[in-house]
Design an enzyme around this catalytic site. Structure first.
Site, PDB file in Angstrom:
ATOM      1  N   CYS A 115     -34.609 -19.601  22.259  1.00 43.11           N
ATOM      2  CA  CYS A 115     -33.640 -20.677  22.540  1.00 43.11           C
ATOM      3  C   CYS A 115     -33.027 -20.570  23.934  1.00 43.11           C
ATOM      4  O   CYS A 115     -32.423 -21.527  24.419  1.00 43.11           O
ATOM      5  CB  CYS A 115     -32.542 -20.667  21.495  1.00 43.11           C
ATOM      6  SG  CYS A 115     -33.194 -20.677  19.829  1.00 43.11           S
ATOM      7  N   HIS A 255     -26.629 -24.393  23.619  1.00 42.46           N
ATOM      8  CA  HIS A 255     -27.763 -24.444  22.700  1.00 42.46           C
ATOM      9  C   HIS A 255     -27.247 -24.872  21.329  1.00 42.46           C
ATOM     10  O   HIS A 255     -26.160 -24.472  20.908  1.00 42.46           O
ATOM     11  CB  HIS A 255     -28.430 -23.066  22.615  1.00 42.46           C
ATOM     12  CG  HIS A 255     -29.424 -22.983  21.506  1.00 42.46           C
ATOM     13  ND1 HIS A 255     -30.440 -23.904  21.379  1.00 42.46           N
ATOM     14  CD2 HIS A 255     -29.545 -22.133  20.457  1.00 42.46           C
ATOM     15  CE1 HIS A 255     -31.144 -23.612  20.298  1.00 42.46           C
ATOM     16  NE2 HIS A 255     -30.619 -22.545  19.718  1.00 42.46           N
ATOM     17  N   ASN A 285     -31.872 -27.557  15.323  1.00 42.16           N
ATOM     18  CA  ASN A 285     -32.128 -26.555  16.364  1.00 42.16           C
ATOM     19  C   ASN A 285     -33.541 -26.762  16.919  1.00 42.16           C
ATOM     20  O   ASN A 285     -34.524 -26.555  16.205  1.00 42.16           O
ATOM     21  CB  ASN A 285     -31.983 -25.158  15.737  1.00 42.16           C
ATOM     22  CG  ASN A 285     -32.215 -24.034  16.741  1.00 42.16           C
ATOM     23  OD1 ASN A 285     -32.710 -24.255  17.844  1.00 42.16           O
ATOM     24  ND2 ASN A 285     -31.878 -22.818  16.345  1.00 42.16           N
TER      25      ASN A 285
HETATM   26  N1  ACO Z   1     -28.969 -24.510   0.993  1.00 42.57           N
HETATM   27  C1  ACO Z   1     -28.145 -23.986   0.060  1.00 42.57           C
HETATM   28  N2  ACO Z   1     -27.791 -22.695   0.065  1.00 42.57           N
HETATM   29  C2  ACO Z   1     -28.291 -21.919   1.050  1.00 42.57           C
HETATM   30  C3  ACO Z   1     -29.150 -22.419   2.043  1.00 42.57           C
HETATM   31  C4  ACO Z   1     -29.488 -23.767   1.983  1.00 42.57           C
HETATM   32  N3  ACO Z   1     -30.301 -24.340   2.877  1.00 42.57           N
HETATM   33  N4  ACO Z   1     -29.465 -21.408   2.881  1.00 42.57           N
HETATM   34  C5  ACO Z   1     -28.819 -20.320   2.439  1.00 42.57           C
HETATM   35  N5  ACO Z   1     -28.116 -20.621   1.329  1.00 42.57           N
HETATM   36  C6  ACO Z   1     -27.296 -19.752   0.509  1.00 42.57           C
HETATM   37  C7  ACO Z   1     -27.695 -18.310   0.628  1.00 42.57           C
HETATM   38  O1  ACO Z   1     -28.761 -18.035  -0.257  1.00 42.57           O
HETATM   39  C8  ACO Z   1     -26.416 -17.615   0.224  1.00 42.57           C
HETATM   40  O2  ACO Z   1     -26.341 -17.627  -1.176  1.00 42.57           O
HETATM   41  P1  ACO Z   1     -25.784 -16.337  -1.982  1.00 42.57           P
HETATM   42  O3  ACO Z   1     -24.375 -16.172  -1.518  1.00 42.57           O
HETATM   43  O4  ACO Z   1     -25.922 -16.753  -3.395  1.00 42.57           O
HETATM   44  O5  ACO Z   1     -26.680 -15.218  -1.573  1.00 42.57           O
HETATM   45  C9  ACO Z   1     -25.328 -18.551   0.750  1.00 42.57           C
HETATM   46  O6  ACO Z   1     -25.968 -19.796   0.991  1.00 42.57           O
HETATM   47  C10 ACO Z   1     -24.683 -18.063   2.025  1.00 42.57           C
HETATM   48  O7  ACO Z   1     -25.674 -17.617   2.906  1.00 42.57           O
HETATM   49  P2  ACO Z   1     -25.325 -17.117   4.352  1.00 42.57           P
HETATM   50  O8  ACO Z   1     -26.568 -16.656   5.010  1.00 42.57           O
HETATM   51  O9  ACO Z   1     -24.171 -16.178   4.297  1.00 42.57           O
HETATM   52  O10 ACO Z   1     -24.808 -18.482   5.005  1.00 42.57           O
HETATM   53  P3  ACO Z   1     -24.166 -18.675   6.406  1.00 42.57           P
HETATM   54  O11 ACO Z   1     -22.861 -19.303   6.241  1.00 42.57           O
HETATM   55  O12 ACO Z   1     -24.252 -17.441   7.254  1.00 42.57           O
HETATM   56  O13 ACO Z   1     -25.119 -19.758   7.062  1.00 42.57           O
HETATM   57  C11 ACO Z   1     -26.922 -19.903   8.620  1.00 42.57           C
HETATM   58  C12 ACO Z   1     -26.485 -19.462   7.222  1.00 42.57           C
HETATM   59  C13 ACO Z   1     -26.719 -21.383   8.725  1.00 42.57           C
HETATM   60  C14 ACO Z   1     -28.394 -19.576   8.781  1.00 42.57           C
HETATM   61  C15 ACO Z   1     -26.075 -19.183   9.674  1.00 42.57           C
HETATM   62  O14 ACO Z   1     -26.044 -17.805   9.400  1.00 42.57           O
HETATM   63  C16 ACO Z   1     -26.587 -19.390  11.071  1.00 42.57           C
HETATM   64  O15 ACO Z   1     -26.533 -20.472  11.601  1.00 42.57           O
HETATM   65  N6  ACO Z   1     -27.045 -18.310  11.728  1.00 42.57           N
HETATM   66  C17 ACO Z   1     -27.506 -18.392  13.085  1.00 42.57           C
HETATM   67  C18 ACO Z   1     -28.849 -19.057  13.157  1.00 42.57           C
HETATM   68  C19 ACO Z   1     -29.297 -19.141  14.586  1.00 42.57           C
HETATM   69  O16 ACO Z   1     -28.503 -19.522  15.388  1.00 42.57           O
HETATM   70  N7  ACO Z   1     -30.524 -18.733  14.915  1.00 42.57           N
HETATM   71  C20 ACO Z   1     -30.852 -18.527  16.323  1.00 42.57           C
HETATM   72  C21 ACO Z   1     -31.616 -19.530  16.976  1.00 42.57           C
HETATM   73  S1  ACO Z   1     -33.206 -19.789  16.339  1.00 42.57           S
HETATM   74  C22 ACO Z   1     -34.382 -19.276  17.486  1.00 42.57           C
HETATM   75  O17 ACO Z   1     -34.129 -18.555  18.417  1.00 42.57           O
HETATM   76  C23 ACO Z   1     -35.773 -19.736  17.204  1.00 42.57           C
END
Ligand code: ACO
Length: 328
Positions: A115, A255, A285
């Site tokens: 990214c 980003h 993203n």
């Molecule tokens: N729908 C419903 N529930 C979901 C989903 C979904 N799509 N995805 C995850 N959950 C659930 C999980 O299973 C978890 O359930 P549990 O508590 O029963 O285990 C719950 O939601 C919470 O999961 P978290 O991972 O704690 O959720 P979080 O609030 O952290 O959000 C997210 C997840 C959106 C992925 C966030 O962590 C994030 O944005 N991280 C950064 C991602 C990013 O920026 N990546 C870098 C760029 S990509 C690149 O370089 C190619």
């Protein structure tokens, strides 16, 4: 000429026509529009057609940018494509774009910084132009992330989209410039966000396909925390290097990975909402393409004018991060 007297002469972007909504995703994995909207800010994302590869989108974006720059493709001297979803391992996606454009006199290459790819490419191109090695450059962020998405993994498949953005860079007389930049890498986080299969570590085999090693794997929580810290730090470093404060920023184009990350950054920098460009709701993203698409959008919406101070900040797989501040 000062080494940083570079102008972003023009921009272009391409977004595939197919729109995938959160409601559509509800039919594919156990998720909800409500969860995706509140946890990420994403409502829709674009999906490239089966026949569309990354270079096809990159070409469309570059064609628009070159037209707006009033430049013949044969004048182009340097093409850099930032992508983690190249058409194939080799030749580089830049080579395909060079051929499609008819930019026979250009050197072409790819940059893999996930990214952060657009910012890395901007800095690389500015350095080539600043030393006089090349007289212009087309830098492109382009991704077909849906081609490396595991559509059974709700943790990742809701996040990504496809698209491309391009910028034409030329030397300036000093009114437009790269004021400052800051780049960083921490390879120890490499396997927090990666695609394990297909390379020399795990060459493609029936097992790698069965084990879904050819798609994105991410530890979202870890990435989230590092992202917030690194984005704030790198942008503060760039402002320090440029000798400016947030008051001087006309617009920040971050980003687009998660609206909560963008909001956390915005608040820690004390920037008002209207000074931070957000389009994650529409495109999700798009990795290396996101800032390039955002820059084109603020241009098309008339939100920037020559002389404005524009900030870019990103983080991504690698981990990589970076920021740049330009006088437009
Ligand atoms: N729908 C419903 N529930 C979901 C989903 C979904 N799509 N995805 C995850 N959950 C659930 C999980 O299973 C978890 O359930 P549990 O508590 O029963 O285990 C719950 O939601 C919470 O999961 P978290 O991972 O704690 O959720 P979080 O609030 O952290 O959000 C997210 C997840 C959106 C992925 C966030 O962590 C994030 O944005 N991280 C950064 C991602 C990013 O920026 N990546 C870098 C760029 S990509 C690149 O370089 C190619």
């Amino acid at each position: 000429m000062s080494g940083n007297n570079i102008m972003i002469k023009s921009t272009g972007a391409y977004l595939p026509v197919k729109i995938l909504t959160n409601k559509d995703l509800e039919k594919i994995v156990d998720t909800s529009d409500e969860w995706i909207t509140t946890r990420t800010g994403i409502k829709t994302r674009r999906v490239a057609a089966d026949h569309e590869a990354t270079s096809d989108m990159a070409y469309e974006a570059a064609k628009i940018a070159l037209k707006r720059a009033n430049m013949d493709p044969q004048e182009v001297e340097l093409i850099i494509v930032a992508t983690i979803t190249p058409d194939m391992f080799f030749p580089s996606t830049g080579c395909f774009v060079q051929d499609r454009l008819g930019a026979k006199n250009a050197v072409a290459m790819d940059v893999n910084a996930a990214c952060s790819g657009y910012i890395y490419s901007l800095v690389i191109a500015c350095k080539f132009l600043g030393t006089g090695s090349y007289k212009n450059a087309v830098i492109i962020g382009a991704e077909k992330l849906t081609s490396i998405t595991n559509w059974e993994d709700r943790n990742t498949c809701v996040l990504f989209g496809d698209g491309a953005g391009a910028s034409v860079l030329i030397p300036s007389n000093g009114e437009s410039k790269l004021l400052a930049f800051d780049l960083g890498t921490d390879g120890s986080y490499g396997e927090e966000l990666f695609m394990p299969g297909g390379g020399s570590r795990n060459p493609a085999s029936i097992e790698t396909v069965e084990n879904k090693l050819h798609s994105i794997r991410m530890n979202g929580n870890t990435i989230f925390k590092v992202a917030v810290n690194k984005m704030k730090k790198t942008f503060t470093n760039s402002m320090g290097n440029a000798g400016i404060t947030t008051e001087d920023i006309s617009i920040l184009i971050p980003h687009q990975a998660n609206l909560r990350i963008i909001e956390s950054l915005r608040k820690s920098l004390h920037l008002p909402k209207e000074k931070v460009h957000v389009n994650i709701d529409k495109y999700g993203n798009t990795s290396a393409a996101s800032i390039a698409i955002g820059l084109n959008e603020v241009y098309e919406e008339g939100l920037i004018k020559r002389g404005d101070i524009i900030g870019f900040v990103a983080f991504g797989g690698g981990l990589t991060w970076g920021s740049a501040i330009i006088q437009y």
